[in-house]
Write a protein that holds these residues in place. Structure first.
Motif, short mmCIF file in Angstrom:
data_model
loop_
_atom_site.label_atom_id
_atom_site.label_comp_id
_atom_site.label_asym_id
_atom_site.label_seq_id
_atom_site.Cartn_x
_atom_site.Cartn_y
_atom_site.Cartn_z
N LYS A 80 11.50 11.41 2.31
CA LYS A 80 10.72 10.73 1.29
C LYS A 80 10.89 11.44 -0.05
CE LYS A 80 8.37 8.34 4.56
NZ LYS A 80 8.20 6.88 4.70
N GLU A 122 13.37 7.21 1.48
CA GLU A 122 12.53 6.22 0.79
C GLU A 122 12.11 6.79 -0.55
OE1 GLU A 122 8.74 3.35 1.82
OE2 GLU A 122 8.70 5.43 2.55
N ILE A 124 9.42 6.78 -3.41
CA ILE A 124 8.03 6.41 -3.65
C ILE A 124 7.70 6.67 -5.11
CG2 ILE A 124 5.62 6.86 -3.05
CD1 ILE A 124 6.62 7.80 -0.30
N SER A 126 4.87 6.49 -8.07
CA SER A 126 3.42 6.54 -8.05
C SER A 126 2.82 6.51 -9.45
CB SER A 126 2.97 7.82 -7.32
OG SER A 126 1.56 7.89 -7.23
N PHE A 154 8.85 2.19 -2.51
CA PHE A 154 7.44 1.91 -2.22
C PHE A 154 6.62 2.28 -3.45
CE2 PHE A 154 3.24 3.44 -0.95
CZ PHE A 154 2.76 2.36 -0.21
N ASN A 156 2.94 3.04 -5.43
CA ASN A 156 1.57 3.55 -5.25
C ASN A 156 0.85 3.36 -6.58
OD1 ASN A 156 -0.67 4.93 -4.11
ND2 ASN A 156 0.02 6.84 -5.03
N LEU A 169 -1.28 8.89 -0.68
CA LEU A 169 0.05 8.95 -0.07
C LEU A 169 0.09 9.80 1.19
CD1 LEU A 169 2.31 9.28 -3.25
CD2 LEU A 169 2.11 7.30 -1.75
N SER A 171 -1.17 9.85 4.26
CA SER A 171 -0.88 9.26 5.57
C SER A 171 0.56 8.78 5.70
CB SER A 171 -1.84 8.08 5.84
OG SER A 171 -1.66 7.07 4.86
N LYS A 172 1.17 8.47 4.58
CA LYS A 172 2.55 7.97 4.59
C LYS A 172 3.57 9.11 4.64
CE LYS A 172 5.50 4.72 2.04
NZ LYS A 172 5.76 3.87 3.23
N LEU A 173 3.13 10.33 4.35
CA LEU A 173 4.06 11.45 4.21
C LEU A 173 3.99 12.46 5.35
CD1 LEU A 173 3.54 12.18 0.39
CD2 LEU A 173 5.27 10.72 1.46
#
Length: 254
Positions: A80, A122, A124, A126, A154, A156, A169, A171-173
């Motif tokens: 990520k 991915e 991300i 933000s 993605f 944020n 973020l 929980s996604k990381l």
């Protein structure tokens, strides 16, 4: 609460802080208080000194370590890539990249570079915003225009500060190899906030400065860019104090 925090933090930056203090002291000086005249003069001198590349360099020289920059040789895999939001200039008549401020654009370029180096990672992007325009939205559009497939990106868009970015973020990381992209002066605080959410990150710092490269003839001349960098450093100092205060009141706050 968020607006009040931003207003107080903004007023504590060098330009408004010393400028308002000088104005107040000058007002008192007109009433015959010599001490106020002295303090207002001192305030303006300090403000001008903080605006010189020489003083700015003394302040940041130990706060921009090259070790915070990303080293691809040390990290064969990244899952990520998180690019934190920064300044934007909403204007629907302009392309997305022209609505990103220098800070945000610098961070995104680093993120896109990493995305191309790690084709399976991915990206991300933000950050919230205003006037129906967000950091993440502008970064998303700009990243696509720079060749990143939109399926890899993605957004944020709801986070209004770094603490919220880390919380939203987290929980996604969890359990992924994460590269965190932000400005070098901001990196220690950002890393701390992500670590507090249980996320270990690999630092990918951007936005370095080197005022020593300027000739001596310019070292002691007040410079808007130098004051901007000192303001960025001051923002981090105030931000760290705020985090310490919040954690003192509530250890689970940040």
């Amino acid at each position: 609460m968020f607006v009040i925090k931003k207003m107080i933090g903004g007023l504590l930056m060098p330009l408004p802080l010393f400028g308002l203090f000088a104005c107040l002291m000058l007002l008192l000086a007109f009433k015959g208080r010599k001490s106020a005249l002295f303090l207002s003069t001192l305030s303006l001198i300090v403000l001008l000194a903080l605006s010189t590349p020489f003083i700015a360099n003394l302040i940041i020289q130990n706060n921009e370590p090259a070790s915070l920059a990303f080293n691809a040789l040390k990290h064969p895999k990244i899952d990520k890539i998180v690019v934190l939001g920064c300044d934007i200039n909403p204007n629907s008549a302009l392309s997305s990249n022209n609505q990103l401020g220098n800070c945000a654009l610098t961070r995104l370029v680093e993120g896109v570079k990493l995305a191309k180096h790690y084709p399976n990672a991915e990206l991300i992007v933000s950050g919230g915003g205003y006037k129906n325009t967000t950091n993440s939205g502008l970064m998303y559009q700009t990243a696509i225009s720079l060749g990143v497939n939109k399926s890899r990106i993605f957004q944020n868009p709801k986070a209004m500060d770094t603490g919220e970015e880390a919380k939203l973020l987290a929980s996604k990381l969890v359990d992924f190899k994460v590269a965190l992209v932000t400005s070098v002066l901001h990196m220690p605080r950002a890393k701390d906030l992500f670590n507090a959410q249980g996320i270990e990150v690999v630092t990918a710092a951007t936005d370095y400065h080197n005022f020593t490269a300027l000739p001596w003839s310019k070292q002691f001349i007040p410079n808007a860019h130098a004051l901007l960098v000192v303001t960025q450093y001051s923002h981090e100092v105030v931000g760290n104090i705020w985090i310490s205060l919040r954690r003192w009141i509530d250890p689970e706050a940040l």
